[in-house]
Design an enzyme around this catalytic site. Structure first.
Site, PDB file in Angstrom:
ATOM      1  N   TYR A  70       0.840  -1.195   0.000  1.00 18.00           N
ATOM      2  CA  TYR A  70       0.000   0.000   0.000  1.00 18.00           C
ATOM      3  C   TYR A  70       0.874   1.242   0.000  1.00 18.00           C
ATOM      4  O   TYR A  70       1.955   1.258   0.611  1.00 18.00           O
ATOM      5  CB  TYR A  70      -0.887  -0.012   1.251  1.00 18.00           C
ATOM      6  CG  TYR A  70      -2.359   0.227   0.987  1.00 18.00           C
ATOM      7  CD1 TYR A  70      -3.022  -0.440  -0.031  1.00 18.00           C
ATOM      8  CD2 TYR A  70      -3.101   1.110   1.783  1.00 18.00           C
ATOM      9  CE1 TYR A  70      -4.368  -0.227  -0.265  1.00 18.00           C
ATOM     10  CE2 TYR A  70      -4.455   1.324   1.563  1.00 18.00           C
ATOM     11  CZ  TYR A  70      -5.078   0.659   0.535  1.00 18.00           C
ATOM     12  OH  TYR A  70      -6.412   0.853   0.307  1.00 18.00           O
ATOM     13  N   GLY A  77      -6.802  -0.859   5.952  1.00 16.25           N
ATOM     14  CA  GLY A  77      -7.665  -1.375   7.004  1.00 16.25           C
ATOM     15  C   GLY A  77      -7.098  -2.650   7.594  1.00 16.25           C
ATOM     16  O   GLY A  77      -6.652  -3.542   6.862  1.00 16.25           O
ATOM     17  N   ASP A  79      -8.540  -5.113   8.866  1.00 19.05           N
ATOM     18  CA  ASP A  79      -9.253  -6.325   8.458  1.00 19.05           C
ATOM     19  C   ASP A  79      -8.672  -6.878   7.156  1.00 19.05           C
ATOM     20  O   ASP A  79      -8.460  -8.085   7.008  1.00 19.05           O
ATOM     21  CB  ASP A  79     -10.753  -6.065   8.327  1.00 19.05           C
ATOM     22  CG  ASP A  79     -11.082  -4.910   7.391  1.00 19.05           C
ATOM     23  OD1 ASP A  79     -10.209  -4.059   7.123  1.00 19.05           O
ATOM     24  OD2 ASP A  79     -12.242  -4.833   6.931  1.00 19.05           O
ATOM     25  N   ARG A  80      -8.377  -5.986   6.203  1.00 15.27           N
ATOM     26  CA  ARG A  80      -7.791  -6.417   4.934  1.00 15.27           C
ATOM     27  C   ARG A  80      -6.364  -6.931   5.139  1.00 15.27           C
ATOM     28  O   ARG A  80      -5.955  -7.917   4.516  1.00 15.27           O
ATOM     29  CB  ARG A  80      -7.813  -5.275   3.928  1.00 15.27           C
ATOM     30  CG  ARG A  80      -9.227  -4.823   3.564  1.00 15.27           C
ATOM     31  CD  ARG A  80      -9.218  -3.509   2.800  1.00 15.27           C
ATOM     32  NE  ARG A  80      -8.599  -3.649   1.487  1.00 15.27           N
ATOM     33  CZ  ARG A  80      -8.184  -2.612   0.756  1.00 15.27           C
ATOM     34  NH1 ARG A  80      -8.291  -1.372   1.230  1.00 15.27           N
ATOM     35  NH2 ARG A  80      -7.648  -2.815  -0.437  1.00 15.27           N
ATOM     36  N   THR A 103     -20.262  -6.196   5.097  1.00 18.77           N
ATOM     37  CA  THR A 103     -20.904  -4.887   4.966  1.00 18.77           C
ATOM     38  C   THR A 103     -20.381  -4.183   3.719  1.00 18.77           C
ATOM     39  O   THR A 103     -21.124  -3.570   2.959  1.00 18.77           O
ATOM     40  CB  THR A 103     -20.634  -4.028   6.206  1.00 18.77           C
ATOM     41  OG1 THR A 103     -21.097  -4.734   7.360  1.00 18.77           O
ATOM     42  CG2 THR A 103     -21.349  -2.697   6.104  1.00 18.77           C
ATOM     43  N   THR A 160     -39.557  -6.237 -10.146  1.00 21.94           N
ATOM     44  CA  THR A 160     -38.585  -5.258  -9.648  1.00 21.94           C
ATOM     45  C   THR A 160     -37.699  -5.843  -8.565  1.00 21.94           C
ATOM     46  O   THR A 160     -36.471  -5.648  -8.579  1.00 21.94           O
ATOM     47  CB  THR A 160     -39.314  -4.007  -9.125  1.00 21.94           C
ATOM     48  OG1 THR A 160     -40.034  -3.412 -10.198  1.00 21.94           O
ATOM     49  CG2 THR A 160     -38.323  -2.995  -8.569  1.00 21.94           C
TER      50      THR A 160
END
Length: 250
Positions: A70, A77, A79-80, A103, A160
């Site tokens: 990075y 993050g 988590d990543r 999420t 729909t």
């Protein structure tokens, strides 16, 4: 042990999940929610196991055999970063495309290569897009006539709710397919890359990937990949962690 999901809104229920854990030596936390959530969890830990060490993991330039590519490693993050470390721990001889469905949906690439006979792994970067529920919620919030209801995935849906379900899934699956294509292209430019493996993780995985063979890449599902990475860092004696400040009471 078995992972137990507790919604952020119900974080006070965590002690119930810990009831059978017994004594512990230390607790490691990967928190991408908010500082307040982290403080709440730390306080609950302190109440459950007074005086136990609590470590908040951080994204670093390198850890557990993975280099963080990075641009600003600390801004990745956790988590990543934990998922990348977890994937490398489980599949050290593969380049890994990590597709995490929660999420948010994140798709990250860890490239493993052996340019001089010694393998090295690098977190290259990735994509972030809204998850299934978030996509549906945005449609409902932005357009009053679109319902927030479950639909059935169909080709060219004629209702729909089915059109929404189909469109959201197509967006997620299409992002994965595009990432697989780009990962292959990047690996093809390297002299000695490890073969690509697609690792699916996260609570919505079963909803997203109905036909992994369609991706034309080997695919595995690892439900608790972040926890695998967190465990690897927790048992790495060289791990750099931010140890929490002791509460005034201790």
């Amino acid at each position: 042990g078995v992972a137990q999901v507790v919604p952020v809104a119900d974080v006070a229920r965590l002690p119930l999940a810990w009831a059978a854990a017994g004594p512990v030596d230390a607790v490691s936390i990967s928190n991408v929610a908010s500082p307040r959530v982290g403080e709440t969890v730390e306080a609950l830990v302190d109440a459950a196991w007074p005086g136990v060490r609590v470590d908040q993991v951080a994204s670093e330039a390198a850890r557990c055999g993975v280099v963080n590519g990075y641009r600003e490693p600390a801004t990745l993050g956790t988590d990543r970063w934990m998922a990348a470390i977890g994937a490398h721990r489980l599949f050290p001889d593969r380049s890994v495309l990590i597709c995490s469905f929660g999420t948010a949906t994140t798709i990250d690439l860890v490239v493993t290569e052996s340019p001089c006979g010694e393998a090295r792994s690098t977190f290259v970067g990735g994509l972030i897009l809204p998850g299934l529920t978030a996509m549906r919620a945005v449609l409902t919030a932005s357009t009053a006539r679109l319902p927030l209801a479950d639909g059935v995935v169909r080709d060219f849906a004629d209702r729909t709710v089915d059109a929404i379900a189909s469109g959201v899934l197509a967006a997620q699956s299409g992002a994965v397919a595009l990432a697989v294509r780009d990962a292959r292209s990047r690996l093809a430019a390297l002299p000695r890359p490890a073969p690509l493996l697609c690792v699916m993780t996260g609570g919505a995985t079963a909803s997203i990937v109905t036909d992994p063979a369609a991706l034309a890449v080997e695919t595995v599902v690892v439900q608790d990949l972040v926890l695998d990475g967190l465990q690897a860092v927790a048992f790495d004696p060289a791990a750099a962690v931010r140890e929490r400040s002791r509460l005034a009471a201790t």
